[in-house]
Scaffold this motif. Structure first.
Motif, short mmCIF file in Angstrom:
data_model
loop_
_atom_site.label_atom_id
_atom_site.label_comp_id
_atom_site.label_asym_id
_atom_site.label_seq_id
_atom_site.Cartn_x
_atom_site.Cartn_y
_atom_site.Cartn_z
N ARG A 40 29.41 69.56 73.61
CA ARG A 40 28.10 69.08 74.07
C ARG A 40 27.09 70.21 74.04
O ARG A 40 27.43 71.38 74.23
CB ARG A 40 28.20 68.46 75.44
CG ARG A 40 28.37 69.43 76.56
CD ARG A 40 28.35 68.73 77.93
NE ARG A 40 28.49 69.71 78.98
CZ ARG A 40 27.49 70.42 79.48
NH1 ARG A 40 26.27 70.25 79.02
NH2 ARG A 40 27.70 71.31 80.44
N ALA A 94 31.74 66.67 72.79
CA ALA A 94 30.55 66.08 72.17
C ALA A 94 30.65 64.57 72.24
O ALA A 94 31.73 63.99 72.10
CB ALA A 94 30.46 66.53 70.71
N PHE A 100 24.61 67.95 70.21
CA PHE A 100 25.86 68.69 70.35
C PHE A 100 25.78 69.99 69.56
O PHE A 100 24.87 70.19 68.75
CB PHE A 100 27.05 67.84 69.87
CG PHE A 100 27.01 67.48 68.41
CD1 PHE A 100 27.64 68.27 67.46
CD2 PHE A 100 26.34 66.34 67.98
CE1 PHE A 100 27.59 67.95 66.12
CE2 PHE A 100 26.29 66.00 66.64
CZ PHE A 100 26.92 66.80 65.70
#
Length: 145
Positions: A40, A94, A100
């Motif tokens: 992320r 992600a 991301f």
């Protein structure tokens, strides 16, 4: 061990409007043998932090002491600061439809696939917080039974 870490090269690209799985596949295809992972966006803002943690993963892979069976998962665990895979995925994984980071780590500078639109993270000296994060990632390996 120092030589192994000194030879590590990692790049982190901020990706928006892209699919994490497709991005990971594309980067892996043009970087055979490299560790490729998506996480992320937001918790890592310095490419040098990514490179330091990736160097730990590459060293662990070379010495047979990964935190998980795959180096990609080891990298995710170290970035999340945990040895629990489900926790690492929940914390750092992600998600489709969200920005991301795409990370490529290996012994040579990575290549980008044609048309790749990720933007490389800035690289700067590590802050105290980032240094503590690198140390915590290294200690995960020391705590492994």
């Amino acid at each position: 061990m120092v030589d192994e870490m000194a030879n590590a090269v990692a790049r982190a690209y901020l990706c928006e409007g892209m699919d994490p799985d497709e991005t990971k596949r594309g980067l892996a295809l043009v970087n055979p043998g490299a560790v490729v992972q998506t996480v992320r966006a937001g918790s890592v803002k310095n490419e040098f932090l990514v490179e330091m943690v990736a160097a730990q993963t590459l060293q662990a892979e070379a010495s047979g002491s990964l935190l998980a069976k795959k180096p990609e998962i080891d990298l995710l665990l170290r970035l999340a600061g945990t040895t629990q895979i489900s926790r690492a995925i929940g914390q750092e994984g992600a998600k489709k439809g969200e920005p991301f980071l795409a990370i490529v780590a290996g012994r040579a500078p990575p290549s980008r696939p044609p048309g790749f639109k990720g933007v490389e993270l800035p690289r700067k000296a590590l802050s105290r917080t980032e240094l503590a994060r690198v140390e915590a990632a290294a200690l995960l390996g020391a705590e492994k039974p």
